[in-house]
Design an enzyme around this catalytic site. Structure first.
Site, PDB file in Angstrom:
ATOM      1  N   CYS A   1       0.852  -1.367   0.204  1.00 18.94           N
ATOM      2  CA  CYS A   1      -0.072  -0.062   0.039  1.00 18.94           C
ATOM      3  C   CYS A   1       0.914   1.352   0.064  1.00 18.94           C
ATOM      4  O   CYS A   1       0.367   2.282   0.197  1.00 18.94           O
ATOM      5  CB  CYS A   1      -0.861   0.138   1.039  1.00 18.94           C
ATOM      6  SG  CYS A   1      -2.491  -1.375   1.082  1.00 18.94           S
TER       7      CYS A   1
ATOM      8  N   ASP B   1      10.001  -0.450   5.624  1.00 18.98           N
ATOM      9  CA  ASP B   1       9.057  -1.401   5.941  1.00 18.98           C
ATOM     10  C   ASP B   1       8.735  -1.794   7.635  1.00 18.98           C
ATOM     11  O   ASP B   1       7.625  -1.799   7.983  1.00 18.98           O
ATOM     12  CB  ASP B   1       9.364  -2.882   5.299  1.00 18.98           C
ATOM     13  CG  ASP B   1       8.323  -3.924   5.215  1.00 18.98           C
ATOM     14  OD1 ASP B   1       7.283  -3.530   4.735  1.00 18.98           O
ATOM     15  OD2 ASP B   1       8.366  -4.942   5.817  1.00 18.98           O
TER      16      ASP B   1
ATOM     17  N   ARG C   1       8.974  -9.329  -6.544  1.00 21.45           N
ATOM     18  CA  ARG C   1       9.863  -8.501  -5.770  1.00 21.45           C
ATOM     19  C   ARG C   1      11.218  -8.364  -6.226  1.00 21.45           C
ATOM     20  O   ARG C   1      11.788  -9.139  -6.619  1.00 21.45           O
ATOM     21  CB  ARG C   1       9.720  -8.876  -4.145  1.00 21.45           C
ATOM     22  CG  ARG C   1       8.306  -8.945  -3.859  1.00 21.45           C
ATOM     23  CD  ARG C   1       8.046  -8.353  -2.292  1.00 21.45           C
ATOM     24  NE  ARG C   1       6.571  -8.353  -1.842  1.00 21.45           N
ATOM     25  CZ  ARG C   1       6.328  -7.399  -1.074  1.00 21.45           C
ATOM     26  NH1 ARG C   1       7.182  -6.683  -0.779  1.00 21.45           N
ATOM     27  NH2 ARG C   1       5.094  -7.456  -0.876  1.00 21.45           N
TER      28      ARG C   1
HETATM   29  P1  GTP Z   1       4.961  -4.196   1.522  1.00 22.86           P
HETATM   30  O1  GTP Z   1       6.583  -4.395   0.835  1.00 22.86           O
HETATM   31  O2  GTP Z   1       4.067  -5.400   0.742  1.00 22.86           O
HETATM   32  O3  GTP Z   1       4.815  -3.874   2.783  1.00 22.86           O
HETATM   33  O4  GTP Z   1       4.391  -2.780   0.493  1.00 22.86           O
HETATM   34  P2  GTP Z   1       4.626  -1.316   0.698  1.00 22.86           P
HETATM   35  O5  GTP Z   1       3.625  -0.638   1.454  1.00 22.86           O
HETATM   36  O6  GTP Z   1       6.152  -0.831   0.704  1.00 22.86           O
HETATM   37  O7  GTP Z   1       4.003  -0.987  -1.073  1.00 22.86           O
HETATM   38  P3  GTP Z   1       4.932  -0.410  -2.002  1.00 22.86           P
HETATM   39  O8  GTP Z   1       5.358   1.003  -1.880  1.00 22.86           O
HETATM   40  O9  GTP Z   1       5.664  -1.162  -2.746  1.00 22.86           O
HETATM   41  O10 GTP Z   1       3.635  -0.184  -3.008  1.00 22.86           O
HETATM   42  C1  GTP Z   1       2.692  -1.115  -3.370  1.00 22.86           C
HETATM   43  C2  GTP Z   1       1.982  -0.856  -4.641  1.00 22.86           C
HETATM   44  O11 GTP Z   1       1.249   0.555  -4.626  1.00 22.86           O
HETATM   45  C3  GTP Z   1       2.955  -0.545  -6.190  1.00 22.86           C
HETATM   46  O12 GTP Z   1       2.288  -1.182  -6.912  1.00 22.86           O
HETATM   47  C4  GTP Z   1       2.900   0.885  -6.167  1.00 22.86           C
HETATM   48  O13 GTP Z   1       3.068   1.379  -7.499  1.00 22.86           O
HETATM   49  C5  GTP Z   1       1.673   1.209  -5.670  1.00 22.86           C
HETATM   50  N1  GTP Z   1       1.651   2.647  -4.927  1.00 22.86           N
HETATM   51  C6  GTP Z   1       2.497   3.328  -4.082  1.00 22.86           C
HETATM   52  N2  GTP Z   1       2.330   4.412  -3.784  1.00 22.86           N
HETATM   53  C7  GTP Z   1       1.346   5.003  -4.597  1.00 22.86           C
HETATM   54  C8  GTP Z   1       0.598   6.176  -4.772  1.00 22.86           C
HETATM   55  O14 GTP Z   1       0.858   7.186  -4.209  1.00 22.86           O
HETATM   56  N3  GTP Z   1      -0.556   6.060  -5.697  1.00 22.86           N
HETATM   57  C9  GTP Z   1      -1.100   5.007  -6.280  1.00 22.86           C
HETATM   58  N4  GTP Z   1      -1.867   5.368  -7.142  1.00 22.86           N
HETATM   59  N5  GTP Z   1      -0.169   3.801  -6.116  1.00 22.86           N
HETATM   60  C10 GTP Z   1       0.902   3.852  -5.103  1.00 22.86           C
HETATM   61  C1  SPV Z   2       4.715  -7.661   3.411  1.00 21.62           C
HETATM   62  O1  SPV Z   2       4.005  -8.446   2.983  1.00 21.62           O
HETATM   63  O2  SPV Z   2       4.267  -6.623   4.050  1.00 21.62           O
HETATM   64  C2  SPV Z   2       6.194  -7.547   2.951  1.00 21.62           C
HETATM   65  C3  SPV Z   2       6.647  -8.776   2.067  1.00 21.62           C
HETATM   66  O3  SPV Z   2       6.695  -6.373   3.051  1.00 21.62           O
HETATM   67  S1  SPV Z   2       7.167  -9.847   3.087  1.00 21.62           S
HETATM   68  O4  SPV Z   2       8.421  -9.882   3.505  1.00 21.62           O
HETATM   69  O5  SPV Z   2       6.748 -11.204   2.177  1.00 21.62           O
HETATM   70  O6  SPV Z   2       6.348 -10.134   4.119  1.00 21.62           O
HETATM   71 MN    MN Z   3       5.676  -5.110   4.470  1.00 18.72          MN
END
Ligand code: GTP
Ligand code: SPV
Ligand code: MN
Length: 607
Positions: free
Chosen positions: A268, A291, A384
């Site tokens: 997210c 994270d 990833r």
């Molecule tokens: P985990 O590693 O699973 O904990 O995820 P995270 O919270 O670090 O999420 P990450 O930043 O990798 O974003 C996940 C997805 O959301 C990606 O496909 C991004 O492109 C999308 N995303 C991130 N920020 C935004 C934003 O501001 N707007 C939109 N529309 N999409 C976003």
């Molecule tokens: C998550 O799912 O929030 C992650 C990826 O950051 S994992 O390490 O697979 O849990």
């Molecule tokens: Mn995470």
């Protein structure tokens, strides 16, 4: 099996290693030293066994592509257990089994499970080796993929082991097997795993037992299993916090620095916000963590956050030059592992969102030919990149500060098509805890299961709270009592994912451009901290006053901005019902302050 001589003077560790080897019967035991030579040797072996494809040295130096078994692509929440002594210790948000029962089941699974394989012992530390209390762990695994991934994700190897020996340190025991033994005559596969999976945690004894999966948080035990589930239980006992949060350093055009932490559920936007490239002139951002945040009070009474990790395990799809250029620059430096993305014909990687035009031909994550017209995604939505944090060009130097950085504001966020405004400020700590405890988001591909359904995800920790969620909320309230209100971070909710509504009632375009433009929201947050940002009261909290959000240069109408910030009574009437339903699940043990906050929200909404 090879007869082992003692590899460590740490008697407790040696005894555990011997005990696990006797149970799992590997061909050999190898102690990971964390060296570059070891990386070279293991990655070479993984190439030879077909698990890794080496990428082109000019495109991604010292980097590898891997594709998992299609059944082993994400965290398995329904196979994840908190095995506290009593079921109340796990609470309603976790699966529970009695420790003895779980250990009996898993001991049977572990018996002989490393036959024909190498058992690796990985000493590691989460956070800094020179922290006041270094947070040691040892992962035993039969997966070389896990060893090389752990070298990226955590500080591992001989230096850590020697430090543990010098103090006869306690450590978290993490036992991991892919659950695919190789008795005589059995051939190995590229991605060994098992249909039987258990990700079990024993918070009282600080142990993790993982079986059957080789992917991400199921297998890299320093991350979610230790740094969130076990650490959250330690934090409750010891008066600190282990949270699913990014940590960002922001510097204003006047040169003033603020640190912001943000809890958003998996996939997210934490990594993206942590690496933000602000679109506002004069603002600069640096990443401290993407994270996980461990937070403790400093001597000055403020909350300080450290990032216990050493690498990034980031969602690949959606990452490109227009969304997250800093992530692109990080992985381009190489030394990375890409799992379940697509492979280009010239030995590079590609995923949806990296470039507008896909390459004409790819090998998809299932190893099949892929062309842009074939109608399927080339990369798994939870594919990833695993890459060293220090390669990020905007890594803050404070990352190396063992005591961390003082947090000025905490953001809670999630994916909500409706209802939740772009940003609002909570009244005080307890109101912020209420907003966190009732946080919600549409589910994503980061966990196995249905995608896109709204669920409550307290503090973005639903799958990671290592104890009873009611006590967890209580712990947050307790933390708030330990400092002057003026020293506590202010708490905000954000939602980058609100959508317009089409004429036919379906969800339309994102109302907010997101990514680098999220700096505009951060600017307002900082102005609020400084007492200069203008806001208007709504039933849920304070949103930016008309004109208070810096939208200079943005291609957005006033109407769209108003829609992004709107608090709609009808939407909130529905939300209130969902919040009440959710809080009822906590039962009697929910801290009374949450009922007080609910009553306030109801009254504010005129209900
Ligand atoms: P985990 O590693 O699973 O904990 O995820 P995270 O919270 O670090 O999420 P990450 O930043 O990798 O974003 C996940 C997805 O959301 C990606 O496909 C991004 O492109 C999308 N995303 C991130 N920020 C935004 C934003 O501001 N707007 C939109 N529309 N999409 C976003
Ligand atoms: C998550 O799912 O929030 C992650 C990826 O950051 S994992 O390490 O697979 O849990
Ligand atoms: Mn995470």
């Amino acid at each position: 099996m090879t007869i082992m001589t003692a590899a460590t003077t740490h008697a407790g560790l040696q005894a555990w290693v011997d005990e696990v080897a006797a149970l799992t019967t590997p061909d050999q035991v190898v102690w990971s030293d964390g060296s570059d030579e070891e990386w070279q040797r293991l990655t070479q072996e993984l190439v030879e066994s077909g698990t890794f494809v080496k990428l082109d040295e000019d495109k991604k130096p010292n980097s590898f592509w891997a594709a998992s078994d299609p059944s082993d692509v994400a965290r398995v929440e329904d196979r994840t257990f908190i095995c506290s002594a009593e079921p109340e210790g796990a609470g309603f948000t976790n699966n529970w089994k009695a420790p003895a029962e779980m250990k009996a089941i898993m001991t049977d699974l572990y018996r002989g499970c490393m036959t024909g394989r190498t058992m690796y012992v990985i000493p590691f530390v989460m956070g800094h080796l020179n922290a006041d209390t270094p947070m040691y762990g040892v992962e035993i695994t039969d997966s070389a993929y896990v060893v090389v991934s752990m070298k990226i994700m955590a500080r591992i190897g001989t230096e850590v082991l020697r430090a543990m020996e010098a103090t006869d340190a306690g450590f978290v025991k993490g036992l991991h097997s892919v659950g695919f033994p190789l008795p005589e005559g059995t051939a190995d596969v590229k991605w060994p795993c098992s249909d039987t999976k258990y990700i079990a945690h024993f918070p009282e004894t600080r142990e993790i037992w993982s079986y059957g999966s080789g992917y991400g948080g199921n297998a890299l035990l320093g991350k979610k299993c230790y740094a969130l589930r076990i650490a959250s239980a330690m934090a409750r006992d010891e008066g600190w916090m282990a949270e699913h949060m990014l940590i960002l350093k922001l510097t204003s055009p006047e040169g003033r620095t603020h640190y912001i932490a943000g809890a958003f559920p998996s996939a997210c936007g934490k990594t993206n916000l942590a690496m933000i490239d602000p679109t506002l002139e004069g603002w600069s951002a640096e990443m401290v963590g993407d994270d996980i945040a461990w937070m403790r009070f400093g001597k000055d009474g403020r909350l300080y956050a450290v990032n216990p990790e050493f690498g990034l395990f980031g969602v690949a799809p959606g990452t490109g030059d227009h969304t997250n250029p800093n992530a692109m620059r990080t992985v381009e430096k190489g030394n990375s592992i890409f799992t379940n993305v697509a492979l280009t014909d010239d030995g590079d990687v590609w995923w949806e969102g990296m470039t507008e035009q896909p390459p004409a031909h790819l090998t998809d994550w299932k190893g099949r030919d892929w062309t842009p017209d074939n109608g399927e995604l080339s990369s798994h939505p939870n594919s990833r990149f695993c890459t060293p944090a220090k390669q990020c060009p905007m890594m803050a130097e404070e990352y190396d500060e063992p005591n961390g950085v003082p947090i000025d504001a905490i953001l809670f966020g999630g994916r909500r098509k409706t209802t939740v405004p772009l940003v609002y400020e909570t009244r005080d700590w307890n109101h912020g805890v209420f907003v966190g405890a009732t946080l919600s988001s549409e589910t994503t591909a980061a966990a196995v299961g249905q995608v896109g359904v709204v669920r409550r995800d307290p503090m973005a920790m639903l799958p990671f709270i290592g104890y009873n969620a009611a006590d967890y909320v209580g712990h947050w309230l307790e933390i708030g009592k330990q400092a002057d209100a003026s020293k506590l971070p202010k708490i905000y909710q954000v939602n980058w994912f609100r959508r317009d509504v089409n004429e036919d009632g379906t969800a339309g375009k994102f109302l907010w451009p997101g990514f680098g433009d999220n700096a505009r929201v951060l600017k307002w947050v900082i102005e609020r901290l400084d007492g200069t940002g203008e806001g208007v009261d709504t039933p849920v909290g304070v949103v930016p006053a008309p004109g208070a959000l810096d939208v200079s240069g943005l291609d957005m109408t006033d109407e769209d901005i108003a829609k992004a910030l709107a608090v709609n009574a009808d939407e909130w009437a529905v939300e209130l019902g969902l919040i009440e339903e959710w809080l009822a699940k906590f039962g009697e043990s929910l801290p009374t302050q949450m009922q007080d906050e609910l009553a306030t929200l109801k009254a504010n909404l005129g209900q």
